[in-house]
Scaffold this motif. Structure first.
Motif, PDB file in Angstrom:
ATOM      1  N   UNK A 116       0.850  -1.271  -0.101  1.00 33.57           N
ATOM      2  CA  UNK A 116       0.163  -0.111   0.124  1.00 33.57           C
ATOM      3  C   UNK A 116       0.889   1.481  -0.158  1.00 33.57           C
ATOM      4  N   UNK A 117       2.064   1.228   0.746  1.00 30.51           N
ATOM      5  CA  UNK A 117       2.810   2.311   0.874  1.00 30.51           C
ATOM      6  C   UNK A 117       3.516   2.568  -0.567  1.00 30.51           C
ATOM      7  N   UNK A 118       3.967   1.487  -1.024  1.00 28.47           N
ATOM      8  CA  UNK A 118       4.693   1.531  -2.402  1.00 28.47           C
ATOM      9  C   UNK A 118       3.694   2.298  -3.694  1.00 28.47           C
ATOM     10  N   UNK A 119       2.456   1.780  -3.360  1.00 33.13           N
ATOM     11  CA  UNK A 119       1.464   2.115  -4.420  1.00 33.13           C
ATOM     12  C   UNK A 119       0.957   3.572  -4.262  1.00 33.13           C
ATOM     13  N   UNK A 120       1.203   4.065  -3.149  1.00 33.55           N
ATOM     14  CA  UNK A 120       0.814   5.610  -2.621  1.00 33.55           C
ATOM     15  C   UNK A 120       2.150   6.328  -3.223  1.00 33.55           C
ATOM     16  N   UNK A 121       3.080   5.884  -2.944  1.00 31.33           N
ATOM     17  CA  UNK A 121       4.391   6.681  -3.660  1.00 31.33           C
ATOM     18  C   UNK A 121       4.457   6.740  -4.967  1.00 31.33           C
ATOM     19  N   UNK A 122       3.892   5.517  -5.717  1.00 35.02           N
ATOM     20  CA  UNK A 122       4.140   5.410  -6.959  1.00 35.02           C
ATOM     21  C   UNK A 122       3.033   6.541  -7.733  1.00 35.02           C
ATOM     22  N   UNK A 123       1.833   6.530  -7.420  1.00 32.35           N
ATOM     23  CA  UNK A 123       1.083   7.268  -7.639  1.00 32.35           C
ATOM     24  C   UNK A 123       1.424   8.743  -7.497  1.00 32.35           C
ATOM     25  N   UNK A 124       1.850   8.907  -6.395  1.00 35.10           N
ATOM     26  CA  UNK A 124       2.114  10.511  -6.071  1.00 35.10           C
ATOM     27  C   UNK A 124       3.040  10.932  -7.137  1.00 35.10           C
ATOM     28  N   UNK A 125       4.203  10.130  -7.348  1.00 35.10           N
ATOM     29  CA  UNK A 125       5.224  10.263  -8.014  1.00 35.10           C
ATOM     30  C   UNK A 125       4.722  10.568  -9.492  1.00 35.10           C
ATOM     31  N   UNK A 126       3.975   9.607  -9.793  1.00 35.90           N
ATOM     32  CA  UNK A 126       3.415   9.696 -11.559  1.00 35.90           C
ATOM     33  C   UNK A 126       2.734  11.270 -11.652  1.00 35.90           C
ATOM     34  N   UNK A 127       1.879  11.444 -10.565  1.00 38.42           N
ATOM     35  CA  UNK A 127       1.190  12.898 -10.696  1.00 38.42           C
ATOM     36  C   UNK A 127       2.178  14.283 -10.598  1.00 38.42           C
ATOM     37  N   UNK A 128       3.244  13.927  -9.777  1.00 38.13           N
ATOM     38  CA  UNK A 128       4.145  15.055  -9.792  1.00 38.13           C
ATOM     39  C   UNK A 128       5.068  15.188 -10.812  1.00 38.13           C
ATOM     40  N   UNK A 129       5.182  14.108 -11.387  1.00 39.85           N
ATOM     41  CA  UNK A 129       6.077  14.061 -12.492  1.00 39.85           C
ATOM     42  C   UNK A 129       5.276  14.712 -14.002  1.00 39.85           C
ATOM     43  N   UNK A 130       3.948  14.181 -14.264  1.00 38.49           N
ATOM     44  CA  UNK A 130       3.260  14.104 -15.444  1.00 38.49           C
ATOM     45  C   UNK A 130       1.825  14.919 -15.554  1.00 38.49           C
ATOM     46  N   UNK A 131       1.290  15.231 -14.306  1.00 42.67           N
ATOM     47  CA  UNK A 131       0.239  15.904 -14.322  1.00 42.67           C
ATOM     48  C   UNK A 131       0.428  17.284 -14.765  1.00 42.67           C
ATOM     49  N   UNK A 132      -0.455  17.752 -16.078  1.00 50.30           N
ATOM     50  CA  UNK A 132      -0.040  18.767 -16.689  1.00 50.30           C
ATOM     51  C   UNK A 132      -0.366  20.139 -15.745  1.00 50.30           C
ATOM     52  N   UNK A 133       0.261  21.246 -15.784  1.00 45.84           N
ATOM     53  CA  UNK A 133       0.213  22.377 -14.971  1.00 45.84           C
ATOM     54  C   UNK A 133      -0.961  23.324 -15.565  1.00 45.84           C
TER      55      UNK A 133
END
Length: 243
Positions: A116-133
């Motif tokens: 669960x912790x690994x999943x949380x970190x992965x989703x957060x990182x994906x959004x930090x890297x790729x969610x358009x500003x």
């Protein structure tokens, strides 16, 4: 950590501009006019010709307009308005839908604390890297307002980022209890990607762009809801986003 919480509910409202009247921008200053801004051809398509939704709308309108001309109602503005509305509705209904995901397309994992912790970190990182500003609809609005279609190229990085984020989330192991939320998240991103691609080509296919305007806020709200559901589950199990 509250600072790492992804607040899309608020950001979705901030990046969406007040929607302009795209019907007038796409179809001309008079939406009931018999003149349609389209690249539609009166001849039958060749085998290699790829018709856009706007091409199809133009052909449908011309066909229906020919029918009312024969009936003697060609100069009746109400009749022209009715066939335009009908042709537009039929064209929008025939547009391809955004891709939706299924459980078979994601990687399921156990529901341990570590997973669960690994999943949380992965989703957060994906959004930090790729969610358009920035938002593709805002860029398209500015392009039409400035009559500068070259500005639509600024949508290209948004499309690339949505594709990269999708690839990252598809590859991320998903704890079974979060599977449906993860699929909803992917579906929201898929709709946002679909919209961005439509806005990118709204200069040559304005009908698809018109349809995308009605879906854009829905896409962002669906992404925000999926993230909220994921975060609520993680918090309930003692996992802090970004921990």
């Amino acid at each position: 950590d509250a600072n790492n919480t992804i607040d899309l509910a608020a950001s979705s409202q901030e990046i969406l501009p007040v929607t302009t009247d795209w019907r007038k921008q796409f179809l001309g200053n008079n939406a009931t006019s018999t003149t349609l801004k389209t690249t539609a051809k009166a001849t039958a398509p060749t085998e290699t010709e790829k018709l856009t939704a706007t091409d199809l709308l133009g052909r449908a309108f011309l066909s229906k307009y020919g029918e009312i001309q024969q009936s003697g109602l060609g100069n009746d503005s109400k009749s022209v308005e009715n066939i335009m509305a009908k042709a537009t509705a039929e064209s929008l209904a025939s547009l391809p839908s955004p891709k939706t995901f299924s459980v078979s397309e994601i990687r399921l994992s156990a529901s341990s604390t570590a997973a669960l912790s690994a999943y949380s970190n992965a989703v957060l990182l994906a959004f930090q890297l790729y969610m358009p500003k920035t938002n593709a609809l805002e860029i398209a609005n500015q392009a039409f307002a400035n009559n500068d279609m070259l500005q639509l190229k600024n949508i290209d990085p948004i499309i690339v980022n949505y594709k990269r984020m999708t690839a990252e989330l598809v590859a991320t192991p998903v704890p079974v209890p979060l599977a449906q939320y993860h699929i909803s998240l992917l579906d929201g991103i898929s709709m946002a990607l679909h919209n961005a691609e439509a806005f990118r080509h709204s200069d040559t296919d304005p009908v698809s762009g018109l349809a995308a305007t009605s879906r854009e806020l829905v896409a962002l709200q669906n992404i925000a809801m999926a993230i909220s559901n994921i975060q609520n589950y993680l918090i309930a199990t003692g996992i802090q986003t970004g921990s």
